[in-house]
Design an enzyme around this catalytic site. Structure first.
Site, PDB file in Angstrom:
ATOM      1  N   CYS A 104       0.835  -1.203   0.000  1.00  0.00           N
ATOM      2  CA  CYS A 104       0.000   0.000   0.000  1.00  0.00           C
ATOM      3  C   CYS A 104       0.871   1.256   0.000  1.00  0.00           C
ATOM      4  CB  CYS A 104      -0.919   0.019   1.209  1.00  0.00           C
ATOM      5  SG  CYS A 104      -1.992   1.472   1.209  1.00  0.00           S
ATOM      6  N   ASP A 208      -2.623  -2.715 -13.965  1.00  0.00           N
ATOM      7  CA  ASP A 208      -3.035  -2.296 -15.307  1.00  0.00           C
ATOM      8  C   ASP A 208      -3.704  -3.367 -16.161  1.00  0.00           C
ATOM      9  OD1 ASP A 208      -1.953   0.109 -14.581  1.00  0.00           O
ATOM     10  OD2 ASP A 208      -0.264   0.060 -15.970  1.00  0.00           O
TER      11      ASP A 208
END
Length: 330
Positions: A104, A208
């Site tokens: 994160c 992606d």
């Protein structure tokens, strides 16, 4: 040949994983993703400090359901002892595995010594991972990034050292912490990790993947054991079934009809209310409407209605209206 995590979790030949996403990967969202083909899912990341202090929000994130299996509970933190205690608490919720978040990038996590911050201190990362493994009988996996920034892409070392102490799988997001979610994900280092002859655990690529074409091309090009999908599944859980269909048949599955969009959106809404109560369930569902109906022309008026209504019966009526009004739009 099946991809396995530990001795008991068989994910099939090439699994598609739903990435853990804060304020997104809750049980209602996981339900629609599972129904559309996600092979392995995770909870939203849960603060170890929140768990050991019995914070209501952290405890609620431990909610898992039988239909979700296999399911992992993901935890994060900066203190090794707290992570160990949090692992013990998470294990009692009976997930199939425990996942550690070392990826994160957001400030209030990474700048407090948790998440991707651990990429700056691999010795501490190793010690923390050891403590987590020791605290549970479940398989432990890790999600991380390529490194802290362009000058410290240390994922190759991270993978070796974490495998050596017993993690059972590694998911790698193809960006550094410094990149956040900007620019393009670079999977070339993920491929290097997978090709390392010392690495025997499953390596999952993340970042992606937002189309059938990318999933198919990157599966071949980067040689990963599976793909983890995050943002592309928000409002479009069908991405899992579309990718699977292509892998199995070599042909493209038609996108969801307007009725399917409405049906999934409605299920998501009702699951949200069931889990969080009507007021919170309706409020938190608002972030999903635009994504469920993305690309439909002249939809703004309906979206404005959906995000303003406070009553589930009225929202259902608007969804019915959308279904009939846009019947011909795929």
């Amino acid at each position: 040949m099946s991809v396995k995590i530990g001795n008991n979790i068989d994910l099939g030949e090439f699994p598609l994983l739903l990435a853990p996403m804060e304020d997104v990967s809750d049980p209602p969202f996981r339900y629609v993703c599972k129904k559309n083909g996600a092979d392995l899912m995770y909870t939203e990341f849960i603060s170890s400090e929140g768990l050991i202090r019995h914070a209501a929000k952290s405890k609620q994130k431990l909610d898992i359901f039988e239909y979700e299996r296999p399911i992992g509970i993901q935890i994060f933190g900066s203190d090794i002892r707290s992570m160990q205690e949090a692992t013990e608490i998470a294990t009692l919720a009976k997930p199939d595995l425990i996942d550690i978040n070392y990826g994160c990038p957001v400030k209030n996590v990474a700048c407090r010594g948790a998440g991707a911050s651990l990429l700056q201190d691999i010795d501490k990362m190793v010690a923390m991972t050891k403590a987590v493994i020791k605290a549970t009988h479940l398989p432990v996996t890790v999600k991380t990034r390529l490194g802290w920034d362009d000058h410290t892409k240390n994922i190759y070392e991270v993978a070796e050292r974490l495998q050596d102490i017993g993690i059972q799988a590694l998911s790698i997001h193809g960006r550094t912490r410094a990149q956040l979610y900007k620019g393009q994900a670079d999977w070339s280092l993920i491929k290097q990790v997978k090709r390392n002859p010392r690495i025997t655990i499953p390596i999952f690529g993340n970042g992606d993947v937002d189309s059938v074409e990318k999933a198919a091309a990157w599966r071949m090009e980067y040689e990963v054991d599976g793909i983890m999908i995050g943002r592309a599944a928000i409002g479009y859980p069908w991405i899992f079934r579309e990718i699977k269909h292509f892998f199995e048949t070599g042909t493209y599955l038609e996108g969801p009809t307007i009725q399917e969009r409405v049906h999934n959106c409605r299920i998501h809404l009702h699951k949200s209310i069931e889990w969080k109560g009507e007021k919170t369930g309706i409020f938190e569902m608002r972030r999903h409407y635009a994504n469920y109906f993305k690309g439909i022309p002249n939809f703004k008026e309906y979206r404005m209605k959906l995000v303003s209504l406070l009553n589930v019966i009225e929202i259902d009526e608007v969804l019915d209206e959308i279904s009939s009004t846009f019947e011909e739009v795929a």
